[in-house]
Design an enzyme around this catalytic site. Structure first.
Site, PDB file in Angstrom:
ATOM      1  N   GLY A 142     -12.357   3.414  -4.388  1.00  0.00           N
ATOM      2  CA  GLY A 142     -13.149   3.062  -5.561  1.00  0.00           C
ATOM      3  C   GLY A 142     -14.112   4.200  -5.804  1.00  0.00           C
ATOM      4  O   GLY A 142     -13.692   5.347  -5.904  1.00  0.00           O
ATOM      5  N   CYS A 176      -9.997   6.324   1.116  1.00  0.00           N
ATOM      6  CA  CYS A 176     -10.590   7.112   0.033  1.00  0.00           C
ATOM      7  C   CYS A 176     -12.115   6.907  -0.025  1.00  0.00           C
ATOM      8  O   CYS A 176     -12.804   7.379   0.870  1.00  0.00           O
ATOM      9  CB  CYS A 176      -9.882   6.791  -1.277  1.00  0.00           C
ATOM     10  SG  CYS A 176      -9.999   8.129  -2.455  1.00  0.00           S
ATOM     11  N   HIS A 225      -4.234   6.627  -0.723  1.00  0.00           N
ATOM     12  CA  HIS A 225      -4.277   5.185  -1.026  1.00  0.00           C
ATOM     13  C   HIS A 225      -2.995   4.473  -0.616  1.00  0.00           C
ATOM     14  O   HIS A 225      -2.144   4.194  -1.475  1.00  0.00           O
ATOM     15  CB  HIS A 225      -4.463   4.987  -2.536  1.00  0.00           C
ATOM     16  CG  HIS A 225      -5.821   5.288  -3.038  1.00  0.00           C
ATOM     17  ND1 HIS A 225      -6.864   4.388  -2.991  1.00  0.00           N
ATOM     18  CD2 HIS A 225      -6.315   6.403  -3.600  1.00  0.00           C
ATOM     19  CE1 HIS A 225      -7.936   4.930  -3.501  1.00  0.00           C
ATOM     20  NE2 HIS A 225      -7.653   6.156  -3.887  1.00  0.00           N
ATOM     21  N   GLU A 242      -2.543   1.519  -0.124  1.00  0.00           N
ATOM     22  CA  GLU A 242      -2.491   0.186  -0.752  1.00  0.00           C
ATOM     23  C   GLU A 242      -1.866   0.232  -2.155  1.00  0.00           C
ATOM     24  O   GLU A 242      -1.603  -0.812  -2.738  1.00  0.00           O
ATOM     25  CB  GLU A 242      -3.891  -0.439  -0.805  1.00  0.00           C
ATOM     26  CG  GLU A 242      -4.864   0.165  -1.798  1.00  0.00           C
ATOM     27  CD  GLU A 242      -5.474   1.498  -1.349  1.00  0.00           C
ATOM     28  OE1 GLU A 242      -5.033   2.053  -0.310  1.00  0.00           O
ATOM     29  OE2 GLU A 242      -6.376   1.976  -2.048  1.00  0.00           O
TER      30      GLU A 242
END
Ligand code: GLN
Length: 197
Positions: free
Chosen positions: A47, A79, A175, A177
């Site tokens: 984020g 991140c 990332h 995810e």
């Protein structure tokens, strides 16, 4: 069933919850200090680290999470989450703080700005290639002696660590995810089981 929290103040929370559920752990969104209680592990998502830092302070989670990290909570930062766990952050805001639970020096946006985001295969030790999605990713510039480098990546200027571990704390520049490949999360979950043995 194991319970893994996902810090749910800002960032790609839903994607991490999805991966964890695919891997058969109970994913719990953490927005308040009491929601840290009894967790087996915690994910800090990608984020915007300055926003996550701000919301950690305003939510009252900053100190309780610092204590949980000190007590050895298994934690995985991706991140912006990696930035939050690092010892040293460059190109941050003047007042940017981080937990220092992972002895690495990171440079924010060290692979370039948003337009320079890219995807490339990353060779992870013991796992093989996984797709690496880098979005304004932090560059790991230095690692301490106690940090295990689990994957490196060469973006044209030499190999740099992109997945690291120090005891129960893991950090990843990219990332995992955001892809259907769950193997990096699986590594983290396997390390949680090691801790229980
Ligand atoms: N550059 C962002 C930061 O400083 C991190 C980007 C991300 O998490 N995709 O927090």
């Amino acid at each position: 069933m194991r319970r893994v929290g996902v810090l749910a103040l800002q960032g790609d929370v839903r994607e991490h919850v999805g991966v964890l559920e695919r891997l058969n752990v109970r994913a719990e969104r953490v927005r308040r200090p009491n929601q840290l209680a009894g967790l087996d592990g915690l994910v800090i998502p990608g984020g915007e680290s300055t926003t996550i830092a701000y919301l950690l302070t305003t939510s009252g989670l900053r100190e309780p999470l610092a204590r949980a990290l000190e007590e050895g909570l298994s934690t995985f930062g991706t991140c912006a989450g990696l930035i939050m766990l690092s010892t040293s952050v460059s190109d941050g805001r003047a007042d940017q703080w981080s937990y220092g639970a992972l002895d690495v020096a990171v440079r924010r946006n060290g692979y370039g700005r948003q337009v320079a985001s890219f995807e490339a295969p990353v060779a992870v030790r013991g796992v093989g290639d996984v797709p690496g999605v880098f979005i304004r990713a932090p560059r790991i510039e230095e690692v301490g002696a106690d940090v295990d480098v689990v994957a490196t990546y060469d973006h044209g200027d030499g190999e740099h660590p992109v997945l690291v571990r120090q005891g129960p704390v893991w950090g990843c520049s990219f990332h995992p995810e955001l892809t259907p490949v769950d193997r990096v999360h699986q590594l983290f979950l396997d390390s949680m089981s090691e801790a229980l043995r």
